[in-house]
Design a protein around this motif. Structure first.
Motif, PDB file in Angstrom:
ATOM      1  N   LYS A 108       0.844  -1.207   0.000  1.00 23.01           N
ATOM      2  CA  LYS A 108       0.000   0.000   0.000  1.00 23.01           C
ATOM      3  C   LYS A 108       0.874   1.250   0.000  1.00 23.01           C
ATOM      4  O   LYS A 108       1.932   1.283   0.645  1.00 23.01           O
ATOM      5  N   ASN A 109       0.410   2.272  -0.691  1.00 25.98           N
ATOM      6  CA  ASN A 109       1.073   3.583  -0.760  1.00 25.98           C
ATOM      7  C   ASN A 109       2.483   3.530  -1.379  1.00 25.98           C
ATOM      8  O   ASN A 109       3.235   4.495  -1.278  1.00 25.98           O
ATOM      9  N   ALA A 110       2.834   2.383  -1.967  1.00 25.50           N
ATOM     10  CA  ALA A 110       4.173   2.270  -2.577  1.00 25.50           C
ATOM     11  C   ALA A 110       4.115   2.724  -4.031  1.00 25.50           C
ATOM     12  O   ALA A 110       3.082   2.609  -4.690  1.00 25.50           O
ATOM     13  N   ASN A 111       5.228   3.274  -4.502  1.00 22.55           N
ATOM     14  CA  ASN A 111       5.360   3.658  -5.910  1.00 22.55           C
ATOM     15  C   ASN A 111       6.359   2.731  -6.603  1.00 22.55           C
ATOM     16  O   ASN A 111       7.437   2.454  -6.053  1.00 22.55           O
ATOM     17  N   VAL A 112       6.014   2.273  -7.797  1.00 20.60           N
ATOM     18  CA  VAL A 112       6.910   1.377  -8.551  1.00 20.60           C
ATOM     19  C   VAL A 112       8.018   2.214  -9.195  1.00 20.60           C
ATOM     20  O   VAL A 112       7.752   3.110  -9.994  1.00 20.60           O
ATOM     21  N   LEU A 113       9.278   1.896  -8.805  1.00 20.86           N
ATOM     22  CA  LEU A 113      10.435   2.596  -9.384  1.00 20.86           C
ATOM     23  C   LEU A 113      10.817   1.980 -10.728  1.00 20.86           C
ATOM     24  O   LEU A 113      11.399   2.640 -11.584  1.00 20.86           O
ATOM     25  N   GLY A 114      10.509   0.694 -10.883  1.00 15.58           N
ATOM     26  CA  GLY A 114      10.861  -0.008 -12.123  1.00 15.58           C
ATOM     27  C   GLY A 114      10.675  -1.501 -11.942  1.00 15.58           C
ATOM     28  O   GLY A 114      10.156  -1.961 -10.908  1.00 15.58           O
ATOM     29  N   PHE A 115      11.093  -2.279 -12.943  1.00 15.08           N
ATOM     30  CA  PHE A 115      10.961  -3.737 -12.847  1.00 15.08           C
ATOM     31  C   PHE A 115      12.104  -4.401 -13.611  1.00 15.08           C
ATOM     32  O   PHE A 115      12.735  -3.788 -14.480  1.00 15.08           O
ATOM     33  N   CYS A 116      12.363  -5.684 -13.282  1.00 14.01           N
ATOM     34  CA  CYS A 116      13.405  -6.472 -13.955  1.00 14.01           C
ATOM     35  C   CYS A 116      12.876  -7.869 -14.227  1.00 14.01           C
ATOM     36  O   CYS A 116      12.322  -8.506 -13.315  1.00 14.01           O
ATOM     37  N   TRP A 117      13.042  -8.338 -15.439  1.00  9.94           N
ATOM     38  CA  TRP A 117      12.760  -9.739 -15.746  1.00  9.94           C
ATOM     39  C   TRP A 117      13.957 -10.575 -15.302  1.00  9.94           C
ATOM     40  O   TRP A 117      15.089 -10.280 -15.683  1.00  9.94           O
ATOM     41  N   THR A 118      13.703 -11.628 -14.504  1.00  9.33           N
ATOM     42  CA  THR A 118      14.802 -12.512 -14.085  1.00  9.33           C
ATOM     43  C   THR A 118      14.737 -13.850 -14.825  1.00  9.33           C
ATOM     44  O   THR A 118      15.656 -14.642 -14.746  1.00  9.33           O
ATOM     45  N   ASN A 119      13.630 -14.086 -15.524  1.00  9.13           N
ATOM     46  CA  ASN A 119      13.463 -15.289 -16.338  1.00  9.13           C
ATOM     47  C   ASN A 119      12.391 -14.958 -17.375  1.00  9.13           C
ATOM     48  O   ASN A 119      11.805 -13.879 -17.346  1.00  9.13           O
ATOM     49  N   TRP A 120      12.085 -15.889 -18.271  1.00 14.86           N
ATOM     50  CA  TRP A 120      11.086 -15.560 -19.311  1.00 14.86           C
ATOM     51  C   TRP A 120       9.704 -15.333 -18.710  1.00 14.86           C
ATOM     52  O   TRP A 120       8.879 -14.630 -19.279  1.00 14.86           O
ATOM     53  N   ASN A 121       9.461 -15.919 -17.500  1.00 13.78           N
ATOM     54  CA  ASN A 121       8.137 -15.743 -16.871  1.00 13.78           C
ATOM     55  C   ASN A 121       8.249 -15.334 -15.399  1.00 13.78           C
ATOM     56  O   ASN A 121       7.352 -15.597 -14.607  1.00 13.78           O
ATOM     57  N   GLU A 122       9.377 -14.712 -15.022  1.00 10.68           N
ATOM     58  CA  GLU A 122       9.559 -14.231 -13.644  1.00 10.68           C
ATOM     59  C   GLU A 122      10.011 -12.777 -13.669  1.00 10.68           C
ATOM     60  O   GLU A 122      10.923 -12.416 -14.417  1.00 10.68           O
ATOM     61  N   ILE A 123       9.360 -11.959 -12.841  1.00  7.07           N
ATOM     62  CA  ILE A 123       9.609 -10.517 -12.873  1.00  7.07           C
ATOM     63  C   ILE A 123       9.651  -9.971 -11.452  1.00  7.07           C
ATOM     64  O   ILE A 123       8.984 -10.493 -10.545  1.00  7.07           O
ATOM     65  N   VAL A 124      10.481  -8.960 -11.243  1.00  3.16           N
ATOM     66  CA  VAL A 124      10.596  -8.308  -9.934  1.00  3.16           C
ATOM     67  C   VAL A 124      10.151  -6.856 -10.086  1.00  3.16           C
ATOM     68  O   VAL A 124      10.645  -6.137 -10.961  1.00  3.16           O
TER      69      VAL A 124
END
Length: 655
Positions: A108-124
């Motif tokens: 809650k109340n968090a802002n997404v700074l970005g994302f990274c794919w670590t596998n073809w179907n896994e994301i952070v």
């Protein structure tokens, strides 16, 4: 001087639409892809990768400004961030629904700074309050939260090669928390602190994302910190501090690279070298962390080579207005519009180019005077073989005795790498022969890198040319050849006979027979059949070579047939007979071979002696002096009768 540019931009860059034609240009470090986005994707997204296969063009619905856009590995799923709260996904897998689906961050109340794919179907997802690790189900158009971690985040960096995300925490941002990802698991690594420069109070420094880079150097993950010293500090120059980040255990400060200047810098890694670009002087420096002072706990490094600019690059003009005769336009190197990405990528958004930075080895040869250090440097580079061999030839061209210690050092460095490869190959062969052992990892065949300079490389490209060079001192030539053989022996590498042959031919060429005799007498040149045959061929030039050859063949003890052949070819038929008797082989040799040789001498008494000798052997072995049909001696029996008559034939002995 152009020949001194040891860095260059690749000849075939990735070309994309430059910034003037698009709203946004994004770079995905994991897939090495550039995204050119027009009108939020509504009028098109063009993705250019390192090869044509990874190039894609598509349109998206304009749902607002694109903040981040990346494909998963293999271009299977596209992720697009447009808001601070969620990430949208589009399937690019054939036969899967193509409509977008969305995932909001859980915190809650968090802002997404970005994302990274670590596998073809896994994301952070990286938010300002932590990280959220998801599995993507493209068929169900949904995501499942695998793991999350709450932590204050200022900024983050991702190293796709090792799948490690680095989070900057605390107010000053200098406490870094890494997380590693592997096969659907997320593990927290040891956090560590970056030492910030001391500044006068009340000023405070904070760690900026621009001053940190992550890269793999010599197979190990390093955090590179660009440390700008304040003007009031005792040491005004900037430096790059490397922190080694192991999978397990504490992250430690391990190397300091001295830049000896201040200003705006950018970092690349090329062929395991740290390249530091300096904008104001438009030059780059390179550092090799393996060239280190063993006495220091934290190794301090100076640049390997003097600062040089990247080789000038010309951009070919393209488009309908281009006149064929129009020359290419020089590219503005070290431009403020350049963006540098790890490990070796430079992007100019204004010109629409992505280049790979490359190291050119030939110019380094004349810039690094210490040949031992030069060899250490070259042996660790990818395309080093021909450059190393050219350096060896260059050193030998001097022809001075004073350079022999340098020659010895170079040979030892080359043969150490050669020996390590031979041992690895031997271990691999032994492991393969013994079969797979339980619990042990599959043994990998050692990779033969260009740094493995074997004897045939040295012989073909360096030594054979060197011995034939006019004007070279024969003493120096022989000293160099013997130095190479000494080095091979020191590393217990079996010396190939063609090197010994080169020594012998050189000695004969300069009539140094006394030295040749000594080398053979004291076994400086190891015994071998090819060497013995070479000595035989020298008999007309140097008569003692015949006996030296026979002595060598006798010492080999596996060369009895060769000795017999040699003696018979010299028409020393009785000598050959005596030799086979001395080694106990008389009962097994071919009578025909000896009778042929005896007949060719035109010495009738010699033929009589040899013929009678084999008749006696037949009598002793079979009770009859006659030859068996299988021995094919009929023509010699006829010849014997012609010369000496039937009565001269030996009669079977009667008991």
């Amino acid at each position: 001087m152009s020949e001194e540019h040891y860095l260059e931009l690749c000849e075939n860059p990735v070309q994309f639409e430059h910034a003037s034609n698009v709203n946004n240009v994004f770079f995905d470090e994991a897939n090495k892809q550039v995204f050119a986005v027009r009108s939020g994707g509504a009028t098109g997204v063009v993705v250019k990768g390192p090869d044509d296969k990874s190039s894609v063009a598509f349109r998206m619905e304009d749902k607002g400004e694109v903040k981040c856009i990346k494909f998963s590995i293999g271009n299977k799923i596209l992720a697009v961030q447009r808001t601070l709260k969620s990430v949208d996904f589009i399937n690019f897998i054939p036969d899967y629904p193509h409509t977008e689906f969305t995932q909001e961050c859980k915190t809650k109340n968090a802002n997404v700074l970005g994302f990274c794919w670590t596998n073809w179907n896994e994301i952070v997802f990286i938010t300002d309050q932590g990280i959220e690790f998801y599995q993507v189900f493209p068929d169900k158009r949904s995501l499942k939260l695998l793991k999350s971690q709450n932590i204050n985040v200022n900024w983050y960096q991702y190293c796709p090669e090792t799948a490690v995300i680095l989070l900057s925490t605390t107010v000053q941002g200098n406490i870094l928390q890494p997380f590693a990802f592997r096969n659907g698991t997320m593990s927290k690594m040891s956090k560590f602190e970056i030492e910030l420069p001391v500044v006068p109070k009340p000023a405070k420094l904070s760690l900026s994302e621009r001053d940190i880079a992550m890269a793999t150097i010599y197979g190990q993950l390093f955090i590179m910190y660009l440390k700008h010293h304040s003007r009031t500090a005792n040491s005004p120059s900037a430096e790059v501090v490397l922190y080694h980040l192991p999978r397990e255990g504490a992250c430690k400060k391990s190397h300091v690279l001295k830049l000896n200047t201040t200003g705006k810098f950018a970092l690349n890694i090329v062929d395991n070298l740290v390249v530091v670009h300096h904008q104001s002087t438009q030059t780059s420096l390179i550092f090799d962390i393996k060239l280190k002072d063993p006495d220091c706990a934290v190794n301090t490094h100076q640049p390997v080579l003097p600062a040089r600019s990247i080789h000038p690059y010309r951009i070919p003009l393209s488009g309908p207005a281009v006149v064929p005769s129009q020359p290419p336009v020089p590219c503005q190197l070290y431009s403020s519009s350049w963006s540098v990405f790890q490990p070796d990528i430079i992007i100019s958004a204004s010109e629409g180019y992505l280049w790979y930075l490359q190291v050119k080895l030939p110019p380094t040869v004349n810039l690094l005077q210490d040949k031992g250090k030069l060899m250490d440097f070259l042996l660790r580079r990818r395309d080093c073989k021909m450059v190393i061999l050219s350096v060896c030839s260059q050193i030998l061209e001097g022809g001075a005795k004073g350079s022999l210690p340098v020659v010895a050092t170079v040979f030892d460095k080359l043969n150490q790498v050669y020996k390590e490869y031979l041992e690895a190959e031997q271990s691999y062969t032994a492991a393969m022969e013994s079969g797979p052992s339980r619990g042990s990892a599959a043994t990998k065949r050692p990779v033969r890198t260009q740094a493995v300079i074997d004897q045939s490389d040295m012989y073909t490209h360096v030594l054979s040319n060197f011995t034939e060079r006019k004007g070279a001192s024969h003493k120096f030539v022989i000293a160099v050849l013997m130095e190479y053989i000494r080095s091979l022996n020191q590393f217990q590498i079996t010396v190939q006979h063609y090197l010994y042959e080169l020594v012998i031919k050189t000695l004969v060429q300069h009539n140094l027979f006394y030295m040749l005799h000594q080398f053979l007498q004291y076994h400086v040149l190891s015994d071998s059949k090819p060497l013995a045959c070479l000595l035989l061929s020298l008999e007309s030039t140097y008569p003692p070579a015949h006996q030296l050859s026979l002595d060598m063949l006798k010492r080999l003890s596996t060369a009895n047939d060769e000795i017999v052949e040699v003696l018979l070819s010299k028409q020393q038929v009785l000598g050959a007979l005596r030799f086979i008797r001395s080694v106990g082989s008389h009962d097994n040799v071919s009578a025909r071979k000896f009778l042929d040789a005896a007949r060719q001498t035109d010495d009738q008494m010699l033929f009589y002696t040899v013929f009678r000798s084999f008749q006696q052997r037949n009598q002793r072995l079979r009770g009859s002096p006659s030859f068996n049909p299988g021995e094919h001696c009929e023509e010699h029996v006829v010849y014997f009768k012609q010369l000496f008559g039937d009565q001269a034939l030996m009669k079977p002995s009667t008991v």
